[in-house]
Motif scaffolding. Structure first.
Motif, PDB file in Angstrom:
ATOM      1  N   ASP A  24       0.774  -1.283  -0.035  1.00  0.00           N
ATOM      2  CA  ASP A  24      -0.044  -0.130  -0.007  1.00  0.00           C
ATOM      3  C   ASP A  24       0.696   1.312  -0.065  1.00  0.00           C
ATOM      4  OD1 ASP A  24      -2.349  -1.510   0.046  1.00  0.00           O
ATOM      5  OD2 ASP A  24      -2.393  -1.487   2.359  1.00  0.00           O
ATOM      6  N   TRP A  25       2.077   1.175  -0.297  1.00  0.00           N
ATOM      7  CA  TRP A  25       3.229   2.295  -0.155  1.00  0.00           C
ATOM      8  C   TRP A  25       3.619   2.562  -1.252  1.00  0.00           C
ATOM      9  CZ3 TRP A  25       3.728   5.331   4.273  1.00  0.00           C
ATOM     10  CH2 TRP A  25       3.040   4.714   5.470  1.00  0.00           C
ATOM     11  N   TRP A  61       0.538   6.609   1.110  1.00  0.00           N
ATOM     12  CA  TRP A  61       0.147   5.365   1.826  1.00  0.00           C
ATOM     13  C   TRP A  61      -1.349   5.484   1.187  1.00  0.00           C
ATOM     14  CZ3 TRP A  61      -2.308   4.949   7.198  1.00  0.00           C
ATOM     15  CH2 TRP A  61      -2.625   3.762   7.398  1.00  0.00           C
ATOM     16  N   THR A  62      -1.650   4.320   0.777  1.00  0.00           N
ATOM     17  CA  THR A  62      -3.155   4.102   0.307  1.00  0.00           C
ATOM     18  C   THR A  62      -3.709   3.257   1.502  1.00  0.00           C
ATOM     19  OG1 THR A  62      -2.565   3.953  -2.160  1.00  0.00           O
ATOM     20  CG2 THR A  62      -4.805   3.244  -1.640  1.00  0.00           C
ATOM     21  N   ARG A  68      -6.078   8.247   0.301  1.00  0.00           N
ATOM     22  CA  ARG A  68      -4.450   8.313   0.417  1.00  0.00           C
ATOM     23  C   ARG A  68      -4.024   9.173   1.310  1.00  0.00           C
ATOM     24  NH1 ARG A  68      -2.391   8.340  -5.497  1.00  0.00           N
ATOM     25  NH2 ARG A  68      -3.452  10.238  -5.756  1.00  0.00           N
TER      26      ARG A  68
END
Length: 105
Positions: A24-25, A61-62, A68
């Motif tokens: 997610d990064w 970061w999502t 986000r």
């Protein structure tokens, strides 16, 4: 009024960018180098040349779909001769940090 006055500026810049994504990064680093050279037909005019470098580091970061969180650190180090005419230092280092939350739907 000066009828024959002319001024032009040469620009030069380049950058290198590297990014990495894991889960997610997303991370990125960027380096910039830039400069200008000002030319004028006016005699005795203080030139507005500028040279500098900049570095940027960012992370995104999502958190979940459509949300986000991003952060960015920017450091710019530059020299601009015309700042001295205003009583300011011609060499400056500036730092900026920002955080943003983006929600899309």
């Amino acid at each position: 009024i000066v009828s024959d006055y002319r001024s032009y500026t040469n620009f030069a810049a380049w950058y290198a960018l590297v990014g990495y994504e894991r889960g997610d990064w997303r991370f990125a680093l960027r380096f910039d180098q830039f400069g200008t050279a000002e030319h004028s037909t006016e005699v005795g005019q203080l030139r507005g040349d500028e040279t500098g470098i900049a570095g940027t580091a960012s992370a995104i970061w999502t958190m979940r779909k459509g949300v986000r969180l991003a952060s960015e650190l920017l450091v710019v180090d530059y020299n601009r001769t015309k700042r001295a005419a205003l009583g300011l230092p011609s060499h400056v280092t500036e730092t900026q940090f920002q955080v943003a939350l983006r929600v899309s739907f």
